[in-house]
Design an enzyme around this catalytic site. Structure first.
Site, PDB file in Angstrom:
ATOM      1  N   GLY A  20       6.968  -6.741  26.406  1.00  0.00           N
ATOM      2  CA  GLY A  20       7.373  -6.389  27.646  1.00  0.00           C
ATOM      3  C   GLY A  20       8.925  -7.073  27.416  1.00  0.00           C
ATOM      4  O   GLY A  20       9.449  -7.734  28.420  1.00  0.00           O
ATOM      5  N   ALA A  21       9.508  -7.001  26.438  1.00  0.00           N
ATOM      6  CA  ALA A  21      10.937  -7.405  26.233  1.00  0.00           C
ATOM      7  C   ALA A  21      11.964  -6.671  26.518  1.00  0.00           C
ATOM      8  O   ALA A  21      13.174  -6.587  26.381  1.00  0.00           O
ATOM      9  CB  ALA A  21      11.055  -7.714  24.587  1.00  0.00           C
ATOM     10  N   ASN A  22      11.541  -5.449  27.562  1.00  0.00           N
ATOM     11  CA  ASN A  22      12.647  -4.560  27.899  1.00  0.00           C
ATOM     12  C   ASN A  22      13.200  -5.100  29.353  1.00  0.00           C
ATOM     13  O   ASN A  22      14.205  -4.681  29.805  1.00  0.00           O
ATOM     14  CB  ASN A  22      12.113  -3.268  28.404  1.00  0.00           C
ATOM     15  CG  ASN A  22      10.857  -3.237  29.278  1.00  0.00           C
ATOM     16  OD1 ASN A  22       9.995  -3.961  29.125  1.00  0.00           O
ATOM     17  ND2 ASN A  22      11.110  -2.514  30.349  1.00  0.00           N
ATOM     18  N   GLY A  26      10.519 -11.407  29.256  1.00  0.00           N
ATOM     19  CA  GLY A  26      10.331 -10.972  28.015  1.00  0.00           C
ATOM     20  C   GLY A  26      11.715 -10.793  27.251  1.00  0.00           C
ATOM     21  O   GLY A  26      11.949 -10.970  26.291  1.00  0.00           O
ATOM     22  N   TYR A 175      -5.517 -10.696  40.482  1.00  0.00           N
ATOM     23  CA  TYR A 175      -4.536 -11.030  39.523  1.00  0.00           C
ATOM     24  C   TYR A 175      -4.750 -12.581  39.180  1.00  0.00           C
ATOM     25  O   TYR A 175      -4.405 -12.996  37.899  1.00  0.00           O
ATOM     26  CB  TYR A 175      -3.303 -11.124  40.559  1.00  0.00           C
ATOM     27  CG  TYR A 175      -1.896 -11.463  39.864  1.00  0.00           C
ATOM     28  CD1 TYR A 175      -1.567 -11.184  38.715  1.00  0.00           C
ATOM     29  CD2 TYR A 175      -1.312 -12.719  40.407  1.00  0.00           C
ATOM     30  CE1 TYR A 175      -0.276 -11.542  37.940  1.00  0.00           C
ATOM     31  CE2 TYR A 175      -0.246 -13.376  39.536  1.00  0.00           C
ATOM     32  CZ  TYR A 175       0.053 -12.706  38.738  1.00  0.00           C
ATOM     33  OH  TYR A 175       1.463 -13.219  38.031  1.00  0.00           O
TER      34      TYR A 175
END
Length: 305
Positions: A20-22, A26, A175
């Site tokens: 999730g580094a976009n 992240g 969640y």
């Protein structure tokens, strides 16, 4: 000790994988690692956004060592392809940050039939971590950091009779269950590392109240009811920027004094500098055992050392 980006030691020669580094936490984590010289593998679902994120990193750190890998945590096939590629190109991995996730989604399933929140937040990372273990164990002292949330406090340990709460679905409770699974996974993995006598360590972290796309995506996709809009507004007004919210996971991954089984979060629960926080909840051992049995049965991917 105040831990800032300047506190991060030199990371040249180390490989760091961030899911999730976009965007959000992240992206800030990847930025911090790249600025200290790490070879950063950005594992993301949206390659177009991922490429834009890498350009942001290069703008701040010209010459950064970056790689983009497609990873859809909602698809076990995609996770396996990504892990195979990463392991083939990086026989030694020093840092894995299990960061990506979704929050309070409407009831949906992944392509494998898992409830979406538990499927993406936990089971996707379970398989990724399991398949990257040979590379992690090949590093001198690898760290796996799994990102949980304060929502784990209202989560319940996995119910083997109805793990996805079918017929009883509540977005926020599910969640909380998914983030509790992250919590138990990180602690359980470190216990297994210790039992096996390996040098790898597993830690957990949470970002408190941080202003990222996590909350706004929940609203966009119609999840979480009125609480979703409330939390999105609160995060926008009072939440920490992603650069600060990412510091607990950055510290867990890089602080030389951090140790396996530790938990990092903001000083004042939802805000503040990144500090070590207590590991709470009684009955963890039984809950972790159930989580391991469930995860191995669902994915057919064991974590064995």
């Amino acid at each position: 000790m105040v831990y800032t980006r300047d506190s991060i030691p030199d990371l040249h020669g180390r490989v760091a994988v961030v899911t999730g580094a976009n965007g959000g936490l992240g992206l800030e984590t990847a930025k911090a690692f790249a600025a200290k010289g790490a070879d950063v593998v950005s594992a993301v679902r949206d390659l177009e956004k991922g490429a834009e994120a890498l350009e942001q990193i290069r703008a701040e750190t010209p010459g950064a060592s970056l790689e983009l890998v497609e990873l859809d945590l909602g698809s076990q096939a995609s996770v396996k392809r990504a892990a195979e590629h990463i392991a083939a190109t990086h026989p030694s991995i020093d840092i894995l940050v299990n960061n990506a996730g979704v929050m309070a989604m409407p009831e949906r399933t992944t392509e494998d039939g898992y409830e979406m929140q538990l499927g993406i937040d936990h089971l996707g990372h379970w398989t990724l971590t399991a398949l990257l273990l040979p590379s992690l164990l090949a590093a001198p002292a690898a760290r796996v950091v799994t990102v949980t949330s304060t929502a784990h406090h209202f989560g319940r340990a996995i119910d083997l009779d109805n793990p996805y709460r079918r017929g009883k679905y509540q977005p926020w409770l599910v969640y909380g269950n998914a983030k509790l699974a992250n919590y138990h996974f990180g602690l359980g993995l470190d216990a297994r590392f210790r039992d096996a006598g390996v040098r790898a360590q597993s830690l957990i972290a949470h970002p408190g109240l941080s202003h990222t796309d996590l909350q706004t995506r929940t609203v966009r996709e119609g999840g979480g009811g009125r609480m979703a809009a409330f939390f999105a507004g609160t995060a926008a007004r009072r939440g920490m920027p992603a650069s600060e919210g990412a510091m607990p996971q950055i510290r867990a991954a890089t602080d030389p004094s951090a140790r396996g089984g530790q938990f990092y979060g903001p000083r004042w629960m939802n805000t503040g500098r990144a500090v070590r926080v207590p590991v709470l909840r009684l009955g963890r051992r039984r809950a972790i055992e159930k989580l391991w049995a469930f995860s191995e049965a669902e994915t057919s991917v064991p974590i064995s050392l």
